[in-house]
Scaffold this motif. Sequence first.
Motif, PDB file in Angstrom:
ATOM      1  N   UNK A 285      28.180  25.894  32.769  1.00 54.06           N
ATOM      2  CA  UNK A 285      28.890  25.047  31.795  1.00 54.06           C
ATOM      3  C   UNK A 285      30.092  25.761  31.160  1.00 54.06           C
ATOM      4  N   UNK A 286      30.710  26.660  31.894  1.00 56.53           N
ATOM      5  CA  UNK A 286      31.831  27.419  31.329  1.00 56.53           C
ATOM      6  C   UNK A 286      33.045  26.521  31.085  1.00 56.53           C
ATOM      7  N   UNK A 287      33.784  26.828  30.035  1.00 56.29           N
ATOM      8  CA  UNK A 287      35.062  26.141  29.793  1.00 56.29           C
ATOM      9  C   UNK A 287      36.160  26.844  30.599  1.00 56.29           C
ATOM     10  N   UNK A 288      37.325  26.192  30.678  1.00 58.72           N
ATOM     11  CA  UNK A 288      38.467  26.809  31.381  1.00 58.72           C
ATOM     12  C   UNK A 288      38.836  28.128  30.705  1.00 58.72           C
ATOM     13  N   UNK A 289      38.760  28.172  29.373  1.00 57.31           N
ATOM     14  CA  UNK A 289      39.082  29.422  28.664  1.00 57.31           C
ATOM     15  C   UNK A 289      38.148  30.551  29.077  1.00 57.31           C
ATOM     16  N   UNK A 290      36.880  30.223  29.162  1.00 51.34           N
ATOM     17  CA  UNK A 290      35.904  31.263  29.513  1.00 51.34           C
ATOM     18  C   UNK A 290      36.136  31.771  30.940  1.00 51.34           C
ATOM     19  N   UNK A 291      36.377  30.847  31.844  1.00 48.74           N
ATOM     20  CA  UNK A 291      36.625  31.278  33.239  1.00 48.74           C
ATOM     21  C   UNK A 291      37.865  32.156  33.316  1.00 48.74           C
ATOM     22  N   UNK A 292      38.882  31.765  32.565  1.00 50.62           N
ATOM     23  CA  UNK A 292      40.125  32.541  32.602  1.00 50.62           C
ATOM     24  C   UNK A 292      39.882  33.961  32.085  1.00 50.62           C
ATOM     25  N   UNK A 293      39.139  34.044  31.011  1.00 49.79           N
ATOM     26  CA  UNK A 293      38.860  35.373  30.412  1.00 49.79           C
ATOM     27  C   UNK A 293      38.009  36.231  31.367  1.00 49.79           C
ATOM     28  N   UNK A 327      45.156  32.842  39.936  1.00 52.59           N
ATOM     29  CA  UNK A 327      44.747  34.238  40.061  1.00 52.59           C
ATOM     30  C   UNK A 327      43.643  34.613  39.089  1.00 52.59           C
ATOM     31  N   UNK A 328      43.551  33.905  37.971  1.00 54.35           N
ATOM     32  CA  UNK A 328      42.606  34.338  36.944  1.00 54.35           C
ATOM     33  C   UNK A 328      41.183  33.848  37.186  1.00 54.35           C
ATOM     34  N   UNK A 329      40.945  33.145  38.315  1.00 58.07           N
ATOM     35  CA  UNK A 329      39.579  32.688  38.566  1.00 58.07           C
ATOM     36  C   UNK A 329      38.660  33.893  38.713  1.00 58.07           C
ATOM     37  N   UNK A 330      37.454  33.825  38.129  1.00 58.16           N
ATOM     38  CA  UNK A 330      36.524  34.931  38.326  1.00 58.16           C
ATOM     39  C   UNK A 330      36.119  35.007  39.793  1.00 58.16           C
ATOM     40  N   UNK A 331      35.645  36.169  40.170  1.00 61.67           N
ATOM     41  CA  UNK A 331      35.050  36.333  41.485  1.00 61.67           C
ATOM     42  C   UNK A 331      33.819  35.429  41.566  1.00 61.67           C
TER      43      UNK A 331
END
Length: 450
Positions: A285-293, A327-331
Motif C-alpha cells: 500500500x505504498x504511496x508514490x512518495x514512499x516509493x520515490x524515497x 529512475x527512482x523506482x525501488x528495486x
Amino acid sequence: MTTSCPSSGPSSRDGADCVVLGRLIDFTGDPAESGGAAVRDLPGGALALKDGRVAWRGAAAELPADVGTAPQRDYGSCLVLPGFVDPHVHFPQYRIVAAGGRGLLDWLDRFAFPEEARYADGAHAAAAAEVFLDLLLAHGTTAALVFSTVHEEAADRLFAAAERRGMALAAGKTLMDRNAPAALRDDTETGLRASERLHARWHRRGRLRYAVSPRFAVTSGAAQLAAAGEFLKSHPGALMQTHLSETREEIDEVARLFPDCIDYTDVYDRAGLLGPRSLFAHGVHLSARERERLGEAGAAVVHCPTSNGFLGSGLFDIGPYAPAAGQAAPRLAVATDIGGGTSYSLPATLGSAYRTAQLRGRRLAPERAFYLATLGNAEALDMEDEIGRLEPGYYADLTVLDPCATPLLAAREALSETLADTLLALMILGDDRIVRASWAAGRQLHPKPG
Ligand code: GUN
Ligand code: ZN
C-alpha cells in the motif's frame, strides 16, 4: 551418457571436478529493460564446475579437452538455471503454512508468535533448521534472506546448518521490544548486543551474511529502530530486513504509534534504515512518495504475492516497478514469505505474482519473472557478483527444472513454442515436483546423493 558427479568437490587432475549438461537458462539483466538480449537460452549446454564455482560455460559440443574426462551429469532437455534466491522467508514459521487468521496482526498473535516462542529451545531450533533448509532445496532455492526468531541461539543453529550445506544465507535475529509476548521481546541494548555477537561470528564467514532484522514498526519502538539504523551504518556490507506497508490495519497502527512521521516509510527513514542493502517486505500500500524515497535510497521492495493473497493483505501493483516508470523506482524482488506465504516454490510464487499482476491490469512477462527469482533477487541481496548467473567465476548454485515433470506439464510442454511458453507453464503449474535437482557450491544437495 549419465554418470554421477562427486557429491563433494575434490579437485580432479584435469580442469573440472564435474560437468553438468542441459538446457542452460539465465539472465544478464532485467529483460524488461534490455529485452531479449538479457535472456540466454542454450540447449545442449555445458557447465564445467571446479572448486564450487563455474569454471567454463558453453555448448557441450565445444567442451575443452581438459574437462573432457571429468564426471558428467546429463540433464538432457531439462532447464538448468541459477539456483533460486528467496529474499524474504521466516525460518521459525516453516511449518505454520496454511494457518488461517483474520489478517496479519491476528495471524501473528495466534500462530506466528506462539510457534516462534518454541525457538528458545536450541535443540528445537537445530532440528527445525535442518527441515527448513531441506525444504528450500527441495523447491530449488539455494540462497535466501531469512528472519530467525528473537533468540540468539536459534540464529546460530540456522547459520551452522546453512554453512554445512554450503548455501548462501543471510539471516538475522529478530528485534522486537513491544506488542509481542514477553518471551519474544528484547530491548534496545540486549537486542543490539546479540546482533553484534552474531555478526561477529557469522558475517562473511564463507557464504553467510548478517542482516539486522527489526521485525516492523509495530513491534520495535523508535529507539530500537534507531539502534538498528546505527548498526547498519557501522557494519558495512550488512543487510537490513523488515516489513513495510503490508495491510491497512497495520498502517493505521503504525500511524497511531508514530504520529510525527509523514507515513510508514518515514518511520524507517528517520531511523536510518533506508539504504542499498535494505529490503522491505510487502509494500502493498505504498504511496508514490514512499516509493520515490525508497528508490532514491536504492532499497528493495519485496513482493510476496502468495502471502498477500492468503492473509488478505491486498493486491500489489507491479506497474510502478517497470524500469521505464522512472529512475527512482525501488528495486523489485519477489519472495515466498513462508509461513504467511503458501508455497516454498519460487516458480509458484512467480505464478502468483503473475495472477496478481493480471488482476491489477498489468503483465509480468515469464522471462522477467525468472530473472527476478535469480539475478534480480541476488541484486537485492547485494550478491549479484557471486550468484544469479551461470557464468565462470560464479558459485555453482544450480536449479534443474523438468518442464515435463507431471502428465499435465508434459502435455502442455508439447504445445510450447517459445521459452516464455515453457516458463509460464512452470510458473502456473509448478511446485516441488518440477525440481529435478538443486546444487549449492558445486555439490548436488537435492535429491540427497546416495
Ligand atoms: N509483519 C511483521 N511480522 C510479520 C510476519 O512474520 N509475517 C508477515 N507476513 N508479515 C509480518
Ligand atoms: Zn515476512
